[in-house]
Each structure stands twice: as structure tokens, then as C-alpha cells.
Design an enzyme around this catalytic site. Structure first.
Site, mmCIF file in Angstrom:
data_model
loop_
_atom_site.group_PDB
_atom_site.id
_atom_site.type_symbol
_atom_site.label_atom_id
_atom_site.label_comp_id
_atom_site.label_asym_id
_atom_site.label_seq_id
_atom_site.Cartn_x
_atom_site.Cartn_y
_atom_site.Cartn_z
ATOM 1 N N LYS A 27 -26.649 34.339 -29.519
ATOM 2 C CA LYS A 27 -28.026 34.559 -29.090
ATOM 3 C C LYS A 27 -28.217 34.234 -27.611
ATOM 4 O O LYS A 27 -29.116 34.747 -26.957
ATOM 5 C CB LYS A 27 -28.945 33.685 -29.935
ATOM 6 C CG LYS A 27 -30.373 34.187 -30.042
ATOM 7 C CD LYS A 27 -31.170 33.329 -31.001
ATOM 8 C CE LYS A 27 -30.563 33.345 -32.375
ATOM 9 N NZ LYS A 27 -31.277 32.491 -33.332
ATOM 10 N N LYS A 78 -19.844 22.244 -23.995
ATOM 11 C CA LYS A 78 -21.171 22.307 -23.373
ATOM 12 C C LYS A 78 -21.257 21.487 -22.095
ATOM 13 O O LYS A 78 -21.960 21.857 -21.162
ATOM 14 C CB LYS A 78 -22.241 21.872 -24.375
ATOM 15 C CG LYS A 78 -22.401 22.877 -25.506
ATOM 16 C CD LYS A 78 -23.664 22.643 -26.302
ATOM 17 C CE LYS A 78 -23.866 23.745 -27.329
ATOM 18 N NZ LYS A 78 -25.108 23.569 -28.102
ATOM 19 N N LYS A 116 -17.498 35.518 -29.720
ATOM 20 C CA LYS A 116 -18.413 35.606 -30.850
ATOM 21 C C LYS A 116 -19.763 36.169 -30.405
ATOM 22 O O LYS A 116 -20.188 35.977 -29.265
ATOM 23 C CB LYS A 116 -18.636 34.215 -31.462
ATOM 24 C CG LYS A 116 -17.457 33.665 -32.204
ATOM 25 C CD LYS A 116 -17.839 32.486 -33.085
ATOM 26 C CE LYS A 116 -18.509 31.367 -32.337
ATOM 27 N NZ LYS A 116 -18.817 30.209 -33.205
#
Length: 361
Positions: A230, A147, A227
Site C-alpha cells: 500500500k 524500517k 511484494k
């Protein structure tokens, strides 16, 4: 043996820097016996879960509530604010997640379902454990590396995120944690911190072990090398569990496959088609081989219709139940409030013991 309390900080941080006992991340033997286990897991309130969340984690959560006598599932809203959040939307997302968990089969009579931020002991234990954690230890964990690279920087909260994860687990003296393979390193930090705390202050925490799910991973419909997520900017890439039948059909129809018309399972060479086979098998509750037998004689276009039918049939009752539950926010708030109280009853004596061992009381 505990370190002497007069140990100076320089020596102490050399101790935790070099503390590298043999790691035991996976469950061994029959440690999963129902009467001797406590399961903990958490999920961020990022709105309604997607199909990958459901098949990869939530179905497993439902199974675990039948297999273990003590299970806690937390909506981890403290973790969510490591990224910018709109307060109004966060409140709605917490209720959306609560409704989704109940609709997927989580039973608040069998588990403790609660909101993390409403049990203040999580934050207190995180601070104490953070004082036992070295910066190099955190720097190499995947959450920070992934991140912070995207943002080119990261907050202190994001950096210490794994310590709060460890606190979540240890606060309830959890013995088992369902995790994906990408989370094993974070669980190893919890194991390390349990050993470090116990070595320094005396035995308090059991070392939790991982329950690795055998569920197959669901990939993005638009980029099957990644993957399902969202946060994917491509709307056609992700199926949420509240998508309408028409939305599901459109997304699967547009799913990336390849130029070969037959249906086969080869994740390396044919990731797109293999992803559809995985989704079909998982939603229909059959094996990959059975899914392939059902696809015999179909080209990929026709097979997408078969996959759509399986997904719609599996998600339709969940979607309808979520809509019913979201129409009763007071009921959802009551479920969480009851869970918060039950979680606090377990957390309070543990944090009292920790305070005493550390020397606060």
C-alpha cells in the site's frame, strides 16, 4: 525451574542474553485440533487492504475461524503509531479496516474482532516483557533493520515493536499464530519470551506456534520482484479491494510483463507474467496449471483481460459490502465495542496472574 527472586540484574540479563533454547516455531503433529487451540492475529489500520493482503492473509483468516474454537483478530492501532499518523485519518482507517474485515468474511459471532488500544492490558504486558528482552535480541529483528534503514533512524516504539507483538499473542495464551515467512523471527521472540517468563516466574504462557499459510504471494504490478504494498509510490502497482472495475482493468493492463507474448509460469525468469498467473489462479480459486490451461493460445495482452475478469468478479461483492458497512459507522463501532469487551474479559485474568507472579500484587 524458576530463578530465585533475589537474583541480581547483572546475572539476570546474562541469563536472558544467553537464553537460547531450541526454537520451535512451526506447529507439529495434531496440535491444531479445534478444541485445544487459540488463534491470534492482528492487522494494522492502514486503510482498506490491498489484493495481496486479501489473498495472502484475510482469506486464510476466514478459513481459520471455521477450524478453531477460539480465534481473536485485532486491529492493532498501537502498532500503527510507530509511524506518524494523522489522528482523524487514523480513526477513519480503523473503521475502514473493520468494514473490510467484515466484508471479506470475518464473522464477529465466530471470532473476537477488537481494537488493540482499547484493551490496556496489551501495553502493560508489553512493558513487563520488555524488561525481559535484551537490546541485541531486538536489534537483529527484520522490522527494525528494514524500517530504521529507510528512515536512517527509528523511534523507541519501532525498536520495541516486536515486544508488543509478543504481548499481543501471549496476553490471550494463544497457541497458534498465522504468519508469513517474513514474520517467523518475530514469533520466535514471542516463544522465547514465553519460555523466559515461565522459567523466571513459573508456568503461565504456552509457547505459540506458527501457522504458515501456503497462499502464494502477490507481487507489485509495476515491480514484480517486490511484494504488493500500500505504501508503493506508484499508484498503478497496487490493487485495493475497493478499486472499481475500471481501476482494476487499468492497473492490470499496465502491469509489467516482458517481451515474450505467450503465457507461462516462471517466477525467476518471467516474474511479471508469473505474478499475473498467481493473481488469476488465486482470485479464480484454481491451480496455476488450470490458469495456464485457460491461457492457452492467448498472448499476454489478451491474458490481462482474463485476469481482470477474475479479479473484478472476486472483489466486486466485497467492494459493495464495504461501501454498505461504511455507511453505518455506528454498527462498526458497536461490533468493535463488543469485541473489545470480550477481549478484555480474556485479558484481565491473565494480566492479574502476571502481576501476581511478578510481585506487583
Amino acid at each position: 525451574m524458576a530463578l530465585p527472586l533475589r537474583t541480581n540484574f547483572k546475572h539476570f540479563f546474562r541469563f536472558i542474553h544467553g537464553f537460547n533454547p531450541t526454537k520451535r516455531s512451526l506447529c507439529a503433529g495434531n496440535e491444531e485440533r479445534k478444541g485445544s487451540s487459540r488463534v491470534f492475529s492482528g492487522i494494522q489500520p492502514t486503510g482498506v487492504p490491498h489484493l495481496g493482503n486479501f489473498l495472502g492473509a484475510l482469506e486464510n483468516w476466514v478459513s481459520l475461524q471455521e477450524q478453531h474454537s477460539s480465534v481473536l483478530y485485532s486491529i492493532v492501532d498501537l502498532h500503527s503509531i510507530t509511524q506518524p499518523q494523522d489522528p482523524t485519518l487514523l480513526r477513519e482507517n480503523i473503521l475502514d479496516m473493520a468494514a473490510s474485515l467484515l466484508a471479506c468474511g470475518i464473522d464477529p459471532e465466530k471470532v473476537i474482532l477488537f481494537q488493540q488500544s482499547q484493551v490496556s492490558e496489551h501495553a502493560e504486558l508489553s512493558w513487563i516483557l520488555g524488561c525481559l528482552t535484551s537490546m541485541p535480541r531486538l536489534r537483529h529483528l527484520p522490522q527494525w533493520k528494514m524500517k530504521s534503514k529507510v528512515k536512517q533512524e527509528g523511534s523507541v516504539g519501532l525498536y520495541t515493536y516486536p515486544v508488543l507483538q509478543a504481548a499481543d499473542i501471549l496476553l490471550y495464551k494463544s497457541t497458534h499464530v498465522p504468519v508469513g515467512e517474513d514474520q517467523v523471527q518475530h514469533l520466535e521472540l514471542a516463544q522465547d519470551l514465553a519460555r523466559i517468563f515461565n522459567h523466571h516466574y513459573g508456568d503461565v504462557f504456552p509457547e505459540p506456534c506458527a501457522l504458515l499459510s501456503s497462499t502464494r504471494k502477490v507481487k507489485s504490478l509495476r515491480d514484480p520482484t517486490n511484494k504488493m504494498s500500500k505504501s508503493d509510490p506508484q499508484k498503478m502497482a497496487t490493487i485495493t479491494i475497493t478499486d472499481s472495475p475500471d481501476d482494476i482493468a487499468l492497473k492490470i493492463r499496465r502491469a509489467v510483463t516482458d517481451f515474450t507474448s505467450d503465457v507461462s509460469f516462471d517466477p525467476e525468469r518471467r516474474p511479471g507474467v508469473s505474478n499475473l498467473v498467481t493473481i488469476h489462479a488465486a482470485t479464480a480459486g484454481i491451480s496455476v496449471d488450470e490458469a495456464l490451461r485457460g491461457a492457452a493460445g492467448l498472448d499476454t495482452g489478451a491474458y490481462k483481460t482474463l485476469v481482470t475478469e477474475a479479479v473484478v468478479q472476486r472483489l466486486q461483492p466485497i467492494r459493495e459490502q464495504i461501501h454498505r458497512l461504511r455507511a453505518e459507522p455506528a454498527h462498526l463501532e458497536q461490533v468493535l465495542s463488543r469485541g473489545n469487551s470480550r477481549a478484555k474479559e480474556l485479558a484481565s485474568p491473565v494480566i492479574a496472574e502476571v502481576r501476581h507472579r511478578v510481585g506487583f500484587t
